[in-house]
Design a protein around this motif. Structure first.
Motif, mmCIF file in Angstrom:
data_model
loop_
_atom_site.group_PDB
_atom_site.id
_atom_site.type_symbol
_atom_site.label_atom_id
_atom_site.label_comp_id
_atom_site.label_asym_id
_atom_site.label_seq_id
_atom_site.Cartn_x
_atom_site.Cartn_y
_atom_site.Cartn_z
ATOM 1 N N UNK B 214 0.832 -1.215 0.000
ATOM 2 C CA UNK B 214 0.000 0.000 0.000
ATOM 3 C C UNK B 214 0.860 1.257 0.000
ATOM 4 N N UNK B 215 2.055 1.139 0.619
ATOM 5 C CA UNK B 215 2.919 2.322 0.662
ATOM 6 C C UNK B 215 3.367 2.711 -0.734
ATOM 7 N N UNK B 216 3.685 1.692 -1.539
ATOM 8 C CA UNK B 216 4.104 1.952 -2.925
ATOM 9 C C UNK B 216 2.976 2.617 -3.709
ATOM 10 N N UNK B 217 1.764 2.096 -3.498
ATOM 11 C CA UNK B 217 0.610 2.625 -4.239
ATOM 12 C C UNK B 217 0.335 4.065 -3.812
ATOM 13 N N UNK B 218 0.356 4.281 -2.493
ATOM 14 C CA UNK B 218 0.081 5.629 -1.993
ATOM 15 C C UNK B 218 1.117 6.626 -2.479
#
Lengths: 200, 324
Positions: B214-218
């Motif tokens: 999720x960090x990559x996506x955010x």
């Protein structure tokens, strides 16, 4: 056409009525004009809608005018269907009118003015005098106001969509066109004092 | 593969005319009406079989959100709005694909399915049906709603920093990341999904190894400048995670041809046409359609009319195989 040529009776129901009352015998041997292209004996025909299409038509573009009105009716149907399917109870569902032609007739009926103001000059002054209007003129004004209201829109909104919204509002006795009619009636009421200028 | 006996558009029109004849006046509604035979009450695509073919099933409102940012054709969306329900017809091609997906050996390399046919035959909606099946069976969904939107109607182009001569479609990439996130919200909470290597974006910005996906996506959504490269990295990470067995993936791309057709409307600053292979986003999805990973299935739809374009596609795939 020479003036003694009569207009054709293109609707089967009207012909049947004339046959019953005996008028048909008089018309049968009279020279008749040809029926217009949009006059058919189909039960889906509606003379008021044909008239409305003619009022929308510009530069003789009948196909465009008819297309606009048909799309407007489709939009009305979609909007009403949306309301219908979102209703919870059966009672609310029954109150919603789904037929766009019925809505159109209702809208025209609700926007018909009863009186009109005409400028009459007495003693160098022009007074706006309230005057009764014929049913045909009143029907014409109602349809003209509906079209004018549908044209007053944001440039991104399509005409047929705006027309659909106006017709639905007018059929429910609210919206711009009904307000215009009511303003006119209020003006007539205010200018009641000048009514006698019609005859003086 | 698909022959249209009755096209989707015709069926929809029949459905409208049926409905309008049923409800043309506001008065008659039968209280004890039987449900029409063209509908099923089976709304779970996992349970759809050949017995259900030809019937309409309704996508429940909660699961409708997978199509929030695209996936259904525009004319179909208008119908959905009018009738206040999303009903898809169960057709043989999608049932075939679903049965294949159920019985696939996921330890073997990824299988690729192609849906092709003339315009209006129901490719996009069949894809939507299979996507719904994927959602229900807990797959990670990598769904590109319509590649034509990127190649023909891109919102903004910019020169790529990471690669010389390539073009970034950053706003579209960020929008896609939002779409990906909303489709897979329930799966991204899984703590097993972690990035396998460091991604350095600039001197001060990097996404470390072991950080959740999720960090990559955010990061991609917030920093639009790096959105395209983020998508490319995300594709790599998804392949790693899927091969490692942390999640099953369903890659569904609508209009795959657009990644190969040279006449795009993506222009450089000097108003020259950009070939799709020079667009960074293409690389991400072409990567995902290779068969060098397992535990996943790939579903593609043809965009253009002429079927001989498929042969064009095969040539490119062979080229990619040579490059591996």
């Amino acid at each position: 056409y020479p003036s003694y040529y009569i207009k054709p009776v293109h609707k089967k129901e009207v012909q049947d009525e004339l046959a019953k009352s005996g008028e048909l015998q008089k018309l049968v041997h009279m020279p008749t004009r040809a029926a217009l292209n949009d006059q058919t004996c189909s039960p889906a025909q509606d003379d008021l809608i044909n008239l409305f299409i003619n009022y929308i038509m510009r530069d003789g573009l009948k196909v465009l005018a008819r297309d606009l009105v048909e799309r407007a009716f489709e939009n009305i149907k979609r909007i009403q269907l949306e309301k219908y399917h979102k209703c919870a109870s059966e009672e609310d569902k029954q109150k919603i009118e789904l037929n766009p032609r019925v809505i159109f007739h209702q809208a025209v009926e609700n926007c018909k003015p009863i009186l009109n103001l005409t400028p009459i000059k007495r003693g160098g002054v022009r007074y706006q005098v309230p005057v009764p209007i014929t049913p045909k003129r009143s029907q014409f004004l109602s349809m003209k106001w509906l079209i004018a209201a549908a044209k007053e829109k944001d440039s991104k909104v399509r005409f047929h969509h705006q027309l659909a919204l106006e017709l639905i509002d007018a059929a429910n006795n609210r919206g711009r066109v009904v307000k215009r009619k009511q303003d006119l009636h209020r003006q007539c009421e205010a200018n009641r004092a000048y009514a006698h200028y019609r005859w003086s | 593969m698909i022959k249209s006996v009755a096209s989707e558009a015709v069926m929809r029109r029949i459905c409208i005319s049926l409905k309008s004849s049923q409800f043309s006046t506001a008065s008659q509604v039968q209280p004890n009406a039987k449900p029409p035979s063209f509908r099923t009450s089976e709304n779970d695509p996992q349970k759809h079989t050949t017995a259900h073919i030809g019937q309409f099933y309704q996508i429940p409102t909660k699961e409708r959100k997978i199509f929030l940012y695209g996936g259904l054709p525009k004319s179909y969306e208008i119908q959905t709005k009018t009738f206040n329900e999303t009903c898809i017809m169960i057709r043989k091609p999608s049932i075939d694909i679903i049965n294949c997906l159920k019985s696939l050996d996921y330890s073997k390399p990824a299988v690729r399915f192609v849906l092709f046919g003339k315009k209006g035959n129901g490719k996009s909606l069949s894809l939507a049906h299979v996507l719904h099946y994927g959602y229900k069976s807990g797959c990670l969904l990598v769904h590109v709603p319509w590649v034509g939107n990127w190649m023909r109607r891109c919102k903004e182009t910019s020169n790529s920093e990471a690669k010389e001569g390539h073009i970034d479609l950053n706003l579209d990439a960020a929008a896609w990341l939002v779409h990906f996130k909303s489709q897979n919200e329930h799966l991204l909470n899984n703590p097993e999904l972690k990035i396998s290597k460091d991604h350095v974006w600039s001197k001060r910005e990097n996404t470390p190894k072991g950080a959740p996906l999720t960090e990559l996506i955010d990061f991609g959504i917030n920093r639009i400048k790096y959105a395209s490269s983020c998508v490319v990295s995300l594709a790599e990470e998804i392949k790693q995670l899927t091969t490692g067995g942390h999640c099953k993936t369903l890659v569904a791309i609508d209009g795959f041809n657009a990644f190969f057709y040279p006449n795009t409307r993506v222009f450089t600053e000097k108003k020259q046409i950009v070939h799709p292979h020079k667009v960074t986003l293409t690389e991400a999805f072409l990567n995902l359609t290779k068969f060098d990973w397992n535990n996943s299935a790939i579903l593609l739809t043809q965009l253009l009319k002429k079927i001989r374009r498929l042969i064009y596609l095969d040539i490119f795939w062979d080229e990619m195989d040579l490059n591996i």
